[in-house]
Design a protein around this motif. Structure first.
Motif, PDB file in Angstrom:
ATOM      1  N   ASP A 357       0.855  -1.186   0.000  1.00  0.00           N
ATOM      2  CA  ASP A 357       0.000   0.000   0.000  1.00  0.00           C
ATOM      3  C   ASP A 357       0.894   1.240   0.000  1.00  0.00           C
ATOM      4  O   ASP A 357       1.571   1.532   0.989  1.00  0.00           O
ATOM      5  CB  ASP A 357      -0.893  -0.034   1.248  1.00  0.00           C
ATOM      6  N   THR A 359      -0.309   4.324  -0.723  1.00  0.00           N
ATOM      7  CA  THR A 359      -1.208   5.476  -0.695  1.00  0.00           C
ATOM      8  C   THR A 359      -0.560   6.602   0.096  1.00  0.00           C
ATOM      9  O   THR A 359      -0.056   6.390   1.201  1.00  0.00           O
ATOM     10  CB  THR A 359      -2.549   5.095  -0.030  1.00  0.00           C
ATOM     11  N   GLU A 366       4.946   2.430   4.051  1.00  0.00           N
ATOM     12  CA  GLU A 366       4.117   1.636   3.145  1.00  0.00           C
ATOM     13  C   GLU A 366       3.843   0.294   3.808  1.00  0.00           C
ATOM     14  O   GLU A 366       4.760  -0.340   4.324  1.00  0.00           O
ATOM     15  CB  GLU A 366       4.832   1.418   1.798  1.00  0.00           C
ATOM     16  N   SER A 462     -10.235   3.180  -6.703  1.00  0.00           N
ATOM     17  CA  SER A 462      -9.542   2.505  -5.596  1.00  0.00           C
ATOM     18  C   SER A 462      -9.206   3.486  -4.481  1.00  0.00           C
ATOM     19  O   SER A 462      -8.674   4.573  -4.732  1.00  0.00           O
ATOM     20  CB  SER A 462      -8.243   1.858  -6.091  1.00  0.00           C
ATOM     21  N   GLU A 463      -9.512   3.072  -3.249  1.00  0.00           N
ATOM     22  CA  GLU A 463      -9.162   3.900  -2.098  1.00  0.00           C
ATOM     23  C   GLU A 463      -7.668   3.799  -1.798  1.00  0.00           C
ATOM     24  O   GLU A 463      -7.047   4.732  -1.312  1.00  0.00           O
ATOM     25  CB  GLU A 463      -9.962   3.450  -0.868  1.00  0.00           C
ATOM     26  N   LYS A 464      -7.096   2.630  -2.103  1.00  0.00           N
ATOM     27  CA  LYS A 464      -5.676   2.412  -1.838  1.00  0.00           C
ATOM     28  C   LYS A 464      -4.890   2.336  -3.134  1.00  0.00           C
ATOM     29  O   LYS A 464      -5.389   1.846  -4.148  1.00  0.00           O
ATOM     30  CB  LYS A 464      -5.473   1.110  -1.062  1.00  0.00           C
ATOM     31  N   LYS A 465      -3.664   2.808  -3.080  1.00  0.00           N
ATOM     32  CA  LYS A 465      -2.737   2.620  -4.200  1.00  0.00           C
ATOM     33  C   LYS A 465      -1.879   1.401  -3.865  1.00  0.00           C
ATOM     34  O   LYS A 465      -1.025   1.469  -2.977  1.00  0.00           O
ATOM     35  CB  LYS A 465      -1.850   3.853  -4.392  1.00  0.00           C
ATOM     36  N   ILE A 466      -2.127   0.297  -4.562  1.00  0.00           N
ATOM     37  CA  ILE A 466      -1.416  -0.947  -4.268  1.00  0.00           C
ATOM     38  C   ILE A 466      -0.408  -1.233  -5.377  1.00  0.00           C
ATOM     39  O   ILE A 466      -0.764  -1.307  -6.551  1.00  0.00           O
ATOM     40  CB  ILE A 466      -2.403  -2.123  -4.117  1.00  0.00           C
TER      41      ILE A 466
END
Length: 766
Positions: A357, A359, A366, A462-466
């Motif tokens: 993650d 984000t 992270e 997406s709420e998260k940047k994966i």
């Protein structure tokens, strides 16, 4: 059934101690990903399984049902073990193709998965090819996403990126040659990405075939417990089929192309060996599976279902590989492998896939996240392979989470750009079949996306940047200069850019000193193929220079440095002084560190020193090649209130590096290759003599009935023209493969020669 005392003792030890052992898989990732992922990866499959079971409780019944009937598999092996021939039969028996064709394309058609003209001419796989097919087992349809990979070490990146996105693999091994050099490499790649495998011993109809000797080699050389789940009915010319030793049933392939499987009772002459190998299978499983171990302690024989369940558990846990056998060319034994893929290789939701993650938020760290193979989760996909097609760049994507829809939008994580998925296809070698939607666990391809191999895509909502980890990319070991014969109209540059983007092991740089374009790759064949592709695909004839070895420079003893850069030219000048020590470090990594007391050198100047150090590593002082294994530590220095600048300290670092490097007894390192030569026995003396003449060190020599194999370590510099010399001394019957092994100090006379040549070339340019 009587059980041996040794496995019973091992079973007891397992029951009491329950030891756990495994390896953490190493990824070649961006720096922020690498450390975090390695720190938090589960140490054992048991730990992984606890997380996987928890994730699976969150999946909907529709997702579970779909994933239950899906397998993502790769076909991997040593050169010429029969991967593409095997894949051709898989496609035929699953109904994806209507006729079987030869690999070399002598029938003007060629194998489906070798679609490049060069592949059909040379009879080798150059690019991995993806397809999908459906297999019916017990009146249930299973969908396979299948990737056929090259066997030649020069195209190893194709294997790396295929295994990076797959859940399981079929390791194809020759029944005569057994475990060869590239088999060991493929095994290492499977371990790197935690890939479970089943093993198929091919070419059972060849003279000298011995499957049980091969199984011993798998146990000894690959260090993975392996046991046969089949026994051959006849060998060499008499090979007729196999006996399934778990169910105790004989299987014969009949029909024009072996498409009909006839079941029969076990031939009387094989009953004893079937029971012997069945007992050995159970003994091997007792070492790797707790349930079978417990049955040993109780003196009970496991049932057929218990054996199959144990094979599945231990295969997915990467503790065991079941071994099947047959002959792809003779159309024997392929269908049982397809059944074994269903029975023993994992579903997409039985493999733990992790991302990081990244984000941007309140927390600076992270965090690793587990990906959920659910259709309702936000989309996460990895672009693992690029190809230039007639409609532009074709990007292969493995979907790990969520759905990918035609006409929808996804976000390129690296650039943050939102891109539209204008066309979505499933690949069948070089053919495309349009689809509207791709679910979690599947592999697809799309057009019109500008990205690099290994980039991550996420859903726009997406709420998260994966971020996903990328694949391991080996260093290039050979270079040569290249230039178009005729005037370049831009096509040459276009070809260079395209091939670099498609293949991370193909590197291109412009040498400012020689004013030449230099290409680097994994071997002579690798670069030869690209030169030929430029000619065929772009119509450009190229002139290539003499192959150059990628040497490295290193130091052998620690030393200190005190260097002052001073330049006065009227007005503000340049001043920077750095002091410290330089020492060799093991492992081939380079390191810059500093410990300044009292602020004698400010942080921004120290950053300039670090950048100067990085620049120095690209071209060493001896012959202008990269530097390995150097630690530069700055612990003192001086600045000037007016004349000091970042440039001054960068130049001071250049001078200090050169001064210290030349004082630290520098040496030149050359790449050492692991070479495996295979030829008929009659040429053994000639081949041994040839290897010794090259200055190679023979590590091992293995003899079989008709041929022999020599494994040696040779410098890459001595291997140029080896293929011609080998052909000459074996009447064209010898073959060899080589793989980069390590860097080692070159001979003093070669070092002097290289330094003299470098100095002459510098003098000629002045």
């Amino acid at each position: 059934m009587s059980f041996l005392h040794l496995p019973r003792l091992r079973a007891f030890n397992r029951a009491v101690a329950r030891p756990i052992s495994s390896k953490i898989s190493h990824f070649h990732t961006t720096s922020f990903l690498r450390n975090e992922i390695l720190k938090t990866l589960p140490q054992t499959y048991e730990e992984e399984k606890a997380i996987i079971d928890e994730i699976n409780t969150t999946l909907s019944p529709e997702d579970v049902n779909k994933l239950d009937r899906m397998r993502n598999i790769g076909i991997s092996a040593h050169i010429d073990s029969g991967k593409t021939t095997f894949t051709e039969r898989v496609l035929y028996y699953t109904g994806r193709i209507k006729a079987i064709h030869e690999v070399r394309g002598r029938d003007s058609v060629g194998a489906k998965m070798d679609h490049m003209e060069l592949e059909r001419e040379k009879g080798i796989t150059i690019q991995s090819a993806a397809t999908y097919c459906s297999w019916n087992k017990d009146n249930q349809d299973y969908s396979f996403n299948l990737i056929d990979t090259p066997g030649h070490i020069d195209f190893t990146i194709e294997v790396e990126r295929a295994l990076r996105v797959l859940d399981g693999a079929v390791l194809v091994v020759c029944a005569v040659s057994g475990v060869q050099s590239q088999t060991v490499t493929v095994d290492r790649q499977m371990r790197r990405y935690n890939i479970p495998r089943i093993t198929f011993i091919n070419k059972m109809d060849r003279m000298g075939s011995n499957p049980f000797k091969v199984i011993d080699m798998i146990n000894q050389k690959l260090k993975i417990p392996a046991a046969a789940i089949q026994v051959p009915i006849g060998l060499e010319d008499n090979h007729k089929g196999v006996v399934n030793i778990i169910d105790r049933v004989a299987l014969y392939n009949e029909g024009d192309n072996g498409e009909i499987i006839r079941q029969d009772k076990v031939p009387q002459e094989l009953e004893e060996i079937v029971e012997e190998k069945r007992a050995l299978l159970i003994e091997t499983l007792a070492d790797v599976d707790e349930e079978i171990a417990d049955l040993y302690l109780e003196g009970e024989e496991p049932s057929t279902e218990q054996i199959k369940d144990a094979i599945r558990r231990s295969t997915i846990a990467r503790k065991f590989t079941p071994v099947l056998m047959g002959s792809a060319l003779a159309n024997k034994g392929i269908q049982p492998v397809l059944d074994a893929i269903v029975d023993y290789l994992p579903k997409p939701n039985e493999i733990l896939n992790k991302g990081l993650d990244v984000t941007e938020g309140e927390t600076a760290e992270e965090k690793p996240v587990n990906l959920v193979p659910s259709s309702t989760s936000s989309f996460v996909g990895l672009a693992f392979k690029l190809e230039e097609g007639k409609y532009g760049q074709l990007t292969y994507i493995r979907v790990y989470q969520g759905k990918l829809k035609k006409g929808g939008y996804i976000t390129h994580l690296k650039s943050g750009k939102k891109v539209k998925v204008s066309r979505l296809v499933k690949m069948h070698s070089n053919d495309m079949e349009d689809v509207d939607e791709i679910g979690s666990g599947e592999i697809c391809a799309t057009f019109g996306i500008d990205c690099a191999s290994g980039d991550t895509f996420i859903g726009t909502n997406s709420e998260k940047k994966i971020a996903m980890s990328s694949m391991f990319v080996p260093e290039a070991v050979i270079s040569l200069s290249i230039a178009p014969k005729s005037k370049d109209n831009g096509a040459f540059s276009k070809a260079m850019n395209r091939f670099q983007k498609e293949d991370p092991t193909f590197r291109v740089k412009f040498d400012n000193e020689s004013k030449e374009t230099v290409i680097s790759g994994m071997g002579e064949l690798h670069l030869e193929i690209y030169v030929e592709r430029i000619k065929r695909e772009y119509g450009i004839e190229c002139v290539t220079g003499k192959p150059q070895v990628s040497y490295r420079e290193a130091i052998t003893v620690p030393t200190t440095f005190d260097y002052t850069h001073k330049k006065q030219s009227g007005g503000a000048g340049q001043f920077g002084r750095v002091m410290g020590e330089m020492s060799p470090i093991e492992g081939g990594q380079n390191k810059f560190s500093q410990h300044i007391i009292g602020g004698k050198i400010s942080e921004k100047y120290l950053l300039a020193c670090s950048k100067g150090f990085d620049d120095c590593l690209e071209k060493g002082p001896l012959i202008g090649h990269k530097v390995l294994g150097v630690h530069m530590h700055v612990n003192d220095g001086a600045t000037h209130t007016v004349d000091s600048s970042e440039l001054a300290f960068k130049l001071a670092t250049y001078g200090a590096f050169r001064q210290a490097f030349l004082d630290a007894q520098p040496v030149i390192l050359e790449p050492i290759m692991s070479v495996e030569v295979n030829a008929p026995l009659e040429f053994q003396g000639s081949v041994m003599g040839l290897v010794n003449k090259l200055g190679g060190m023979i590590i091992e020599s293995l003899n079989s009935n008709d041929d022999f194999t020599v494994i040696a370590e040779c410098s890459l510099n001595s291997m140029f023209g080896f293929s011609t010399a080998l052909r000459a001394c074996t009447q064209g019957k010898g073959e060899f493969s080589l793989e980069f092994l390590k860097y080692a100090q070159c001979a003093p006379q070669l070092q002097r020669q290289l330094i003299e040549e470098h100095e002459k070339s510098l003098a000629a340019k002045k």
